[in-house]
Design a protein around this motif. Structure first.
Motif, PDB file in Angstrom:
ATOM      1  N   VAL A   2      -1.555  -1.771  -2.306  1.00  0.00           N
ATOM      2  CA  VAL A   2      -1.400  -0.459  -2.945  1.00  0.00           C
ATOM      3  C   VAL A   2      -2.382   0.521  -2.326  1.00  0.00           C
ATOM      4  CG1 VAL A   2      -1.636   0.813  -5.109  1.00  0.00           C
ATOM      5  CG2 VAL A   2      -0.655  -1.486  -5.112  1.00  0.00           C
ATOM      6  N   SER A   3      -1.880   1.718  -2.005  1.00  0.00           N
ATOM      7  CA  SER A   3      -2.774   2.741  -1.475  1.00  0.00           C
ATOM      8  C   SER A   3      -2.651   4.059  -2.227  1.00  0.00           C
ATOM      9  CB  SER A   3      -2.511   2.978   0.011  1.00  0.00           C
ATOM     10  OG  SER A   3      -1.184   3.423   0.203  1.00  0.00           O
ATOM     11  N   VAL A   4      -1.594   4.185  -3.068  1.00  0.00           N
ATOM     12  CA  VAL A   4      -1.368   5.410  -3.826  1.00  0.00           C
ATOM     13  C   VAL A   4      -0.962   5.049  -5.243  1.00  0.00           C
ATOM     14  CG1 VAL A   4       0.093   7.464  -4.039  1.00  0.00           C
ATOM     15  CG2 VAL A   4      -0.618   6.694  -1.784  1.00  0.00           C
ATOM     16  N   LEU A   5      -1.547   5.723  -6.212  1.00  0.00           N
ATOM     17  CA  LEU A   5      -1.156   5.569  -7.608  1.00  0.00           C
ATOM     18  C   LEU A   5      -0.555   6.885  -8.051  1.00  0.00           C
ATOM     19  CD1 LEU A   5      -1.155   4.063 -10.343  1.00  0.00           C
ATOM     20  CD2 LEU A   5      -3.417   5.030 -10.744  1.00  0.00           C
ATOM     21  N   HIS A   6       0.746   6.845  -8.371  1.00  0.00           N
ATOM     22  CA  HIS A   6       1.414   8.058  -8.864  1.00  0.00           C
ATOM     23  C   HIS A   6       1.159   8.150 -10.353  1.00  0.00           C
ATOM     24  CE1 HIS A   6       4.234  11.298  -9.259  1.00  0.00           C
ATOM     25  NE2 HIS A   6       4.882  10.628 -10.197  1.00  0.00           N
ATOM     26  N   ASN A   7       0.565   9.230 -10.770  1.00  0.00           N
ATOM     27  CA  ASN A   7       0.171   9.463 -12.159  1.00  0.00           C
ATOM     28  C   ASN A   7       1.365  10.019 -12.921  1.00  0.00           C
ATOM     29  OD1 ASN A   7      -1.224  10.004 -14.454  1.00  0.00           O
ATOM     30  ND2 ASN A   7      -2.836  11.169 -13.467  1.00  0.00           N
ATOM     31  N   ALA A   8       2.272   9.135 -13.396  1.00  0.00           N
ATOM     32  CA  ALA A   8       3.531   9.582 -13.988  1.00  0.00           C
ATOM     33  C   ALA A   8       3.504   9.724 -15.500  1.00  0.00           C
ATOM     34  CB  ALA A   8       4.647   8.618 -13.593  1.00  0.00           C
ATOM     35  N   ILE A  19      -9.198   6.717 -15.558  1.00  0.00           N
ATOM     36  CA  ILE A  19      -8.425   5.845 -14.658  1.00  0.00           C
ATOM     37  C   ILE A  19      -9.090   5.791 -13.291  1.00  0.00           C
ATOM     38  CG2 ILE A  19      -6.223   5.609 -13.443  1.00  0.00           C
ATOM     39  CD1 ILE A  19      -4.934   6.910 -15.967  1.00  0.00           C
ATOM     40  N   ARG A  20      -9.518   6.934 -12.794  1.00  0.00           N
ATOM     41  CA  ARG A  20     -10.138   7.027 -11.465  1.00  0.00           C
ATOM     42  C   ARG A  20     -11.356   6.112 -11.349  1.00  0.00           C
ATOM     43  NH1 ARG A  20      -8.615   7.845  -6.689  1.00  0.00           N
ATOM     44  NH2 ARG A  20      -9.956   6.121  -6.312  1.00  0.00           N
ATOM     45  N   GLN A  21     -12.157   5.999 -12.400  1.00  0.00           N
ATOM     46  CA  GLN A  21     -13.378   5.192 -12.321  1.00  0.00           C
ATOM     47  C   GLN A  21     -13.076   3.709 -12.150  1.00  0.00           C
ATOM     48  OE1 GLN A  21     -15.369   6.225 -16.033  1.00  0.00           O
ATOM     49  NE2 GLN A  21     -15.100   4.162 -16.802  1.00  0.00           N
ATOM     50  N   PRO A  24     -10.182   1.311  -7.018  1.00  0.00           N
ATOM     51  CA  PRO A  24     -10.977   1.188  -5.792  1.00  0.00           C
ATOM     52  C   PRO A  24     -10.954   2.507  -5.024  1.00  0.00           C
ATOM     53  CG  PRO A  24      -9.435  -0.652  -6.020  1.00  0.00           C
ATOM     54  CD  PRO A  24      -9.086   0.349  -7.081  1.00  0.00           C
ATOM     55  N   ALA A  25     -11.979   2.771  -4.266  1.00  0.00           N
ATOM     56  CA  ALA A  25     -12.127   4.042  -3.556  1.00  0.00           C
ATOM     57  C   ALA A  25     -10.969   4.320  -2.595  1.00  0.00           C
ATOM     58  CB  ALA A  25     -13.455   4.075  -2.804  1.00  0.00           C
ATOM     59  N   HIS A  26     -10.345   3.265  -2.055  1.00  0.00           N
ATOM     60  CA  HIS A  26      -9.272   3.474  -1.071  1.00  0.00           C
ATOM     61  C   HIS A  26      -7.922   3.821  -1.712  1.00  0.00           C
ATOM     62  CE1 HIS A  26      -8.495  -0.725  -2.181  1.00  0.00           C
ATOM     63  NE2 HIS A  26      -7.264  -0.534  -1.730  1.00  0.00           N
ATOM     64  N   ILE A  27      -7.839   3.795  -3.028  1.00  0.00           N
ATOM     65  CA  ILE A  27      -6.592   4.139  -3.719  1.00  0.00           C
ATOM     66  C   ILE A  27      -6.565   5.638  -3.985  1.00  0.00           C
ATOM     67  CG2 ILE A  27      -5.166   3.806  -5.776  1.00  0.00           C
ATOM     68  CD1 ILE A  27      -5.348   1.280  -4.166  1.00  0.00           C
ATOM     69  N   GLN A  28      -5.523   6.299  -3.502  1.00  0.00           N
ATOM     70  CA  GLN A  28      -5.354   7.734  -3.725  1.00  0.00           C
ATOM     71  C   GLN A  28      -4.565   7.930  -5.014  1.00  0.00           C
ATOM     72  OE1 GLN A  28      -3.041   9.729  -0.726  1.00  0.00           O
ATOM     73  NE2 GLN A  28      -3.332  11.728  -1.637  1.00  0.00           N
ATOM     74  N   MET A  29      -5.045   8.785  -5.893  1.00  0.00           N
ATOM     75  CA  MET A  29      -4.366   9.070  -7.152  1.00  0.00           C
ATOM     76  C   MET A  29      -3.698  10.435  -7.052  1.00  0.00           C
ATOM     77  SD  MET A  29      -6.056   8.617 -10.805  1.00  0.00           S
ATOM     78  CE  MET A  29      -5.631   9.479 -12.216  1.00  0.00           C
ATOM     79  N   ILE A  30      -2.403  10.481  -7.325  1.00  0.00           N
ATOM     80  CA  ILE A  30      -1.650  11.728  -7.227  1.00  0.00           C
ATOM     81  C   ILE A  30      -1.208  12.150  -8.621  1.00  0.00           C
ATOM     82  CG2 ILE A  30       0.361  12.876  -6.235  1.00  0.00           C
ATOM     83  CD1 ILE A  30       0.280  10.789  -3.988  1.00  0.00           C
ATOM     84  N   PRO A  31      -1.919  13.080  -9.244  1.00  0.00           N
ATOM     85  CA  PRO A  31      -1.517  13.553 -10.574  1.00  0.00           C
ATOM     86  C   PRO A  31      -0.287  14.443 -10.462  1.00  0.00           C
ATOM     87  CG  PRO A  31      -3.430  14.761  -9.812  1.00  0.00           C
ATOM     88  CD  PRO A  31      -3.134  13.709  -8.774  1.00  0.00           C
TER      89      PRO A  31
END
Length: 91
Positions: A2-8, A19-21, A24-31
């Motif tokens: 996983v490299s992206v978490l879609h904030n759905a 959630i961000r805390q 892992p640092a390498h996971i991009q969160m897209i709100p």
């Protein structure tokens, strides 16, 4: 991997920092809040007839089927204010 978490989820916008805390640092969160707001704005501009059915006074009323005290305590976490809550029974 996983490299992206879609904030759905609707509530995830409110919980984004929490959630961000845990990510892992390498996971991009897209709100999605900004995308939803822009989409709504675009829709309303294309459908001026909706203006007549939209409330303009900004009144908010909180109704819950659960304990009003529990709802009030949980809402304070997200809203940073004390709210008046009414209990309702469905059916």
């Amino acid at each position: 991997a996983v490299s992206v978490l879609h904030n759905a989820d609707v509530y995830n916008g409110l919980l984004q920092n929490k959630i961000r805390q845990y990510l892992p640092a390498h996971i991009q969160m897209i709100p999605q809040g900004g995308y939803v707001a822009q989409s709504l704005k675009d829709y309303l501009l294309r459908h001026p007839e909706m203006d007549s059915v939209c409330t303009k006074k900004g009144t908010v009323r909180y109704l819950t089927t659960e304990s009003p005290e529990r709802f009030r305590a949980n809402s304070a976490i997200f809203l940073n204010e004390d709210v008046k809550v009414e209990k309702v029974v469905l059916g």
